[in-house]
Design a protein around this motif. Sequence first.
Motif, PDB file in Angstrom:
ATOM      1  N   PRO A  40      -6.782   4.206  12.580  1.00  0.00           N
ATOM      2  CA  PRO A  40      -7.140   2.790  12.437  1.00  0.00           C
ATOM      3  C   PRO A  40      -6.068   2.079  11.612  1.00  0.00           C
ATOM      4  CG  PRO A  40      -8.504   4.139  11.004  1.00  0.00           C
ATOM      5  CD  PRO A  40      -7.678   5.085  11.828  1.00  0.00           C
ATOM      6  N   PRO A  41      -5.893   0.776  11.837  1.00  0.00           N
ATOM      7  CA  PRO A  41      -4.833   0.034  11.135  1.00  0.00           C
ATOM      8  C   PRO A  41      -4.873   0.169   9.615  1.00  0.00           C
ATOM      9  CG  PRO A  41      -5.815  -1.339  12.833  1.00  0.00           C
ATOM     10  CD  PRO A  41      -6.631  -0.074  12.753  1.00  0.00           C
ATOM     11  N   GLN A  42      -6.061   0.212   9.027  1.00  0.00           N
ATOM     12  CA  GLN A  42      -6.143   0.276   7.564  1.00  0.00           C
ATOM     13  C   GLN A  42      -5.585   1.593   7.019  1.00  0.00           C
ATOM     14  OE1 GLN A  42      -8.781   0.047   9.623  1.00  0.00           O
ATOM     15  NE2 GLN A  42     -10.458   1.359   8.968  1.00  0.00           N
ATOM     16  N   LEU A  43      -5.500   2.626   7.838  1.00  0.00           N
ATOM     17  CA  LEU A  43      -4.937   3.892   7.375  1.00  0.00           C
ATOM     18  C   LEU A  43      -3.410   3.864   7.406  1.00  0.00           C
ATOM     19  CD1 LEU A  43      -5.891   6.640   6.321  1.00  0.00           C
ATOM     20  CD2 LEU A  43      -5.662   7.500   8.636  1.00  0.00           C
ATOM     21  N   LEU A  44      -2.849   2.881   8.088  1.00  0.00           N
ATOM     22  CA  LEU A  44      -1.394   2.771   8.188  1.00  0.00           C
ATOM     23  C   LEU A  44      -0.870   1.713   7.225  1.00  0.00           C
ATOM     24  CD1 LEU A  44      -1.104   3.056  12.066  1.00  0.00           C
ATOM     25  CD2 LEU A  44      -0.979   4.876  10.346  1.00  0.00           C
ATOM     26  N   SER A  45      -1.336   1.795   6.008  1.00  0.00           N
ATOM     27  CA  SER A  45      -0.915   0.857   4.961  1.00  0.00           C
ATOM     28  C   SER A  45      -0.985   1.581   3.622  1.00  0.00           C
ATOM     29  CB  SER A  45      -1.815  -0.386   4.974  1.00  0.00           C
ATOM     30  OG  SER A  45      -3.158  -0.025   4.728  1.00  0.00           O
ATOM     31  N   GLN A  46      -0.953   0.831   2.544  1.00  0.00           N
ATOM     32  CA  GLN A  46      -0.958   1.421   1.203  1.00  0.00           C
ATOM     33  C   GLN A  46      -2.084   2.439   1.060  1.00  0.00           C
ATOM     34  OE1 GLN A  46       1.244   1.245  -0.989  1.00  0.00           O
ATOM     35  NE2 GLN A  46       2.419  -0.586  -0.502  1.00  0.00           N
ATOM     36  N   GLY A  47      -1.742   3.613   0.585  1.00  0.00           N
ATOM     37  CA  GLY A  47      -2.722   4.672   0.363  1.00  0.00           C
ATOM     38  C   GLY A  47      -2.900   5.578   1.565  1.00  0.00           C
ATOM     39  N   GLY A  48      -2.375   5.155   2.700  1.00  0.00           N
ATOM     40  CA  GLY A  48      -2.460   5.969   3.905  1.00  0.00           C
ATOM     41  C   GLY A  48      -1.061   6.406   4.302  1.00  0.00           C
ATOM     42  N   SER A  56      11.624   3.696   5.279  1.00  0.00           N
ATOM     43  CA  SER A  56      11.075   4.680   4.340  1.00  0.00           C
ATOM     44  C   SER A  56       9.573   4.844   4.607  1.00  0.00           C
ATOM     45  CB  SER A  56      11.327   4.268   2.895  1.00  0.00           C
ATOM     46  OG  SER A  56      10.626   3.082   2.595  1.00  0.00           O
ATOM     47  N   ILE A  57       9.087   6.034   4.322  1.00  0.00           N
ATOM     48  CA  ILE A  57       7.685   6.362   4.599  1.00  0.00           C
ATOM     49  C   ILE A  57       7.045   6.884   3.323  1.00  0.00           C
ATOM     50  CG2 ILE A  57       6.115   7.808   5.929  1.00  0.00           C
ATOM     51  CD1 ILE A  57       8.293   7.947   8.089  1.00  0.00           C
ATOM     52  N   ASP A  58       5.883   6.329   2.987  1.00  0.00           N
ATOM     53  CA  ASP A  58       5.095   6.799   1.857  1.00  0.00           C
ATOM     54  C   ASP A  58       3.806   7.384   2.419  1.00  0.00           C
ATOM     55  OD1 ASP A  58       4.185   7.270  -0.746  1.00  0.00           O
ATOM     56  OD2 ASP A  58       3.171   5.326  -0.813  1.00  0.00           O
ATOM     57  N   VAL A  59       3.626   8.683   2.266  1.00  0.00           N
ATOM     58  CA  VAL A  59       2.442   9.371   2.779  1.00  0.00           C
ATOM     59  C   VAL A  59       1.425   9.468   1.657  1.00  0.00           C
ATOM     60  CG1 VAL A  59       1.551  11.459   3.852  1.00  0.00           C
ATOM     61  CG2 VAL A  59       3.868  10.678   4.389  1.00  0.00           C
ATOM     62  N   GLY A  60       0.301   8.778   1.813  1.00  0.00           N
ATOM     63  CA  GLY A  60      -0.733   8.763   0.796  1.00  0.00           C
ATOM     64  C   GLY A  60      -1.797   9.825   1.019  1.00  0.00           C
ATOM     65  N   GLU A  61      -2.693   9.925   0.068  1.00  0.00           N
ATOM     66  CA  GLU A  61      -3.754  10.930   0.097  1.00  0.00           C
ATOM     67  C   GLU A  61      -4.688  10.755   1.301  1.00  0.00           C
ATOM     68  OE1 GLU A  61      -7.547  12.131  -2.660  1.00  0.00           O
ATOM     69  OE2 GLU A  61      -5.705  11.533  -3.685  1.00  0.00           O
ATOM     70  N   ALA A  62      -4.996   9.511   1.665  1.00  0.00           N
ATOM     71  CA  ALA A  62      -5.913   9.266   2.787  1.00  0.00           C
ATOM     72  C   ALA A  62      -5.329   9.791   4.094  1.00  0.00           C
ATOM     73  CB  ALA A  62      -6.219   7.772   2.898  1.00  0.00           C
ATOM     74  N   PHE A  63      -4.045   9.539   4.331  1.00  0.00           N
ATOM     75  CA  PHE A  63      -3.423  10.041   5.564  1.00  0.00           C
ATOM     76  C   PHE A  63      -3.308  11.557   5.527  1.00  0.00           C
ATOM     77  CE2 PHE A  63       0.042  11.342   8.312  1.00  0.00           C
ATOM     78  CZ  PHE A  63      -0.308  10.722   9.494  1.00  0.00           C
ATOM     79  N   THR A  64      -2.965  12.113   4.379  1.00  0.00           N
ATOM     80  CA  THR A  64      -2.834  13.567   4.251  1.00  0.00           C
ATOM     81  C   THR A  64      -4.153  14.254   4.598  1.00  0.00           C
ATOM     82  OG1 THR A  64      -1.114  13.335   2.579  1.00  0.00           O
ATOM     83  CG2 THR A  64      -2.272  15.441   2.645  1.00  0.00           C
ATOM     84  N   ARG A  65      -5.272  13.686   4.146  1.00  0.00           N
ATOM     85  CA  ARG A  65      -6.588  14.270   4.455  1.00  0.00           C
ATOM     86  C   ARG A  65      -6.861  14.252   5.956  1.00  0.00           C
ATOM     87  NH1 ARG A  65     -11.652  15.734   3.597  1.00  0.00           N
ATOM     88  NH2 ARG A  65     -13.429  14.442   4.141  1.00  0.00           N
ATOM     89  N   ILE A  66      -6.586  13.143   6.608  1.00  0.00           N
ATOM     90  CA  ILE A  66      -6.791  13.038   8.055  1.00  0.00           C
ATOM     91  C   ILE A  66      -5.862  14.000   8.792  1.00  0.00           C
ATOM     92  CG2 ILE A  66      -6.510  11.501  10.053  1.00  0.00           C
ATOM     93  CD1 ILE A  66      -9.012  10.908   8.431  1.00  0.00           C
ATOM     94  N   GLU A  67      -4.612  14.091   8.351  1.00  0.00           N
ATOM     95  CA  GLU A  67      -3.648  14.985   9.000  1.00  0.00           C
ATOM     96  C   GLU A  67      -4.092  16.444   8.887  1.00  0.00           C
ATOM     97  OE1 GLU A  67       1.155  15.531   9.100  1.00  0.00           O
ATOM     98  OE2 GLU A  67       0.217  15.399   7.121  1.00  0.00           O
ATOM     99  N   GLN A  68      -4.630  16.837   7.743  1.00  0.00           N
ATOM    100  CA  GLN A  68      -5.106  18.209   7.554  1.00  0.00           C
ATOM    101  C   GLN A  68      -6.268  18.517   8.502  1.00  0.00           C
ATOM    102  OE1 GLN A  68      -5.875  18.160   3.338  1.00  0.00           O
ATOM    103  NE2 GLN A  68      -3.820  18.873   2.825  1.00  0.00           N
ATOM    104  N   CYS A  69      -7.193  17.562   8.642  1.00  0.00           N
ATOM    105  CA  CYS A  69      -8.316  17.746   9.571  1.00  0.00           C
ATOM    106  C   CYS A  69      -7.820  17.851  11.007  1.00  0.00           C
ATOM    107  CB  CYS A  69      -9.309  16.589   9.439  1.00  0.00           C
ATOM    108  SG  CYS A  69     -10.187  16.544   7.868  1.00  0.00           S
ATOM    109  N   TRP A  70      -6.856  17.005  11.377  1.00  0.00           N
ATOM    110  CA  TRP A  70      -6.283  17.002  12.724  1.00  0.00           C
ATOM    111  C   TRP A  70      -5.605  18.344  13.023  1.00  0.00           C
ATOM    112  CZ3 TRP A  70      -0.883  16.388  14.168  1.00  0.00           C
ATOM    113  CH2 TRP A  70      -0.691  16.088  15.511  1.00  0.00           C
ATOM    114  N   MET A  71      -4.817  18.837  12.064  1.00  0.00           N
ATOM    115  CA  MET A  71      -4.138  20.116  12.263  1.00  0.00           C
ATOM    116  C   MET A  71      -5.141  21.267  12.371  1.00  0.00           C
ATOM    117  SD  MET A  71      -0.560  19.902  10.140  1.00  0.00           S
ATOM    118  CE  MET A  71      -1.262  19.545   8.545  1.00  0.00           C
ATOM    119  N   ALA A  72      -6.217  21.214  11.592  1.00  0.00           N
ATOM    120  CA  ALA A  72      -7.251  22.252  11.678  1.00  0.00           C
ATOM    121  C   ALA A  72      -7.910  22.226  13.053  1.00  0.00           C
ATOM    122  CB  ALA A  72      -8.288  22.059  10.576  1.00  0.00           C
ATOM    123  N   GLY A  73      -8.129  21.031  13.587  1.00  0.00           N
ATOM    124  CA  GLY A  73      -8.710  20.911  14.927  1.00  0.00           C
ATOM    125  C   GLY A  73      -7.788  21.461  16.002  1.00  0.00           C
ATOM    126  N   LEU A  74      -6.495  21.167  15.898  1.00  0.00           N
ATOM    127  CA  LEU A  74      -5.527  21.701  16.861  1.00  0.00           C
ATOM    128  C   LEU A  74      -5.467  23.224  16.770  1.00  0.00           C
ATOM    129  CD1 LEU A  74      -2.572  19.172  16.521  1.00  0.00           C
ATOM    130  CD2 LEU A  74      -4.279  19.290  18.342  1.00  0.00           C
TER     131      LEU A  74
END
Length: 101
Positions: A40-48, A56-74
Amino acid sequence: MVVLNGGSSSGKSSLTRELQPLLPGTWLRFSVDTLIDACPPQLLSQGGLDIAANGSIDVGEAFTRIEQCWMAGLAAMARDRRPPSHRRRLPQRAGRPRSLG
């Protein structure tokens, strides 16, 4: 499961498109772009996942959590080698889906 790692525009997607018809069975392609497009758009902003105009890319905690769940699903899909017709169907639950946040 085949994992390809490489820089942007290095040919990973092109290679997987070429491999799919050559490999036996059914092979699905996933990339980090698949995950980003699904966010969702709100995850592609500050904190996500904040992608600045200068690239430059800043990877926040919210995106890291979603990415971990996605990788576990794959990983779970890769481990489950049974044909789709033999997989257990999860019961449908009424109501809204549970949030990961």
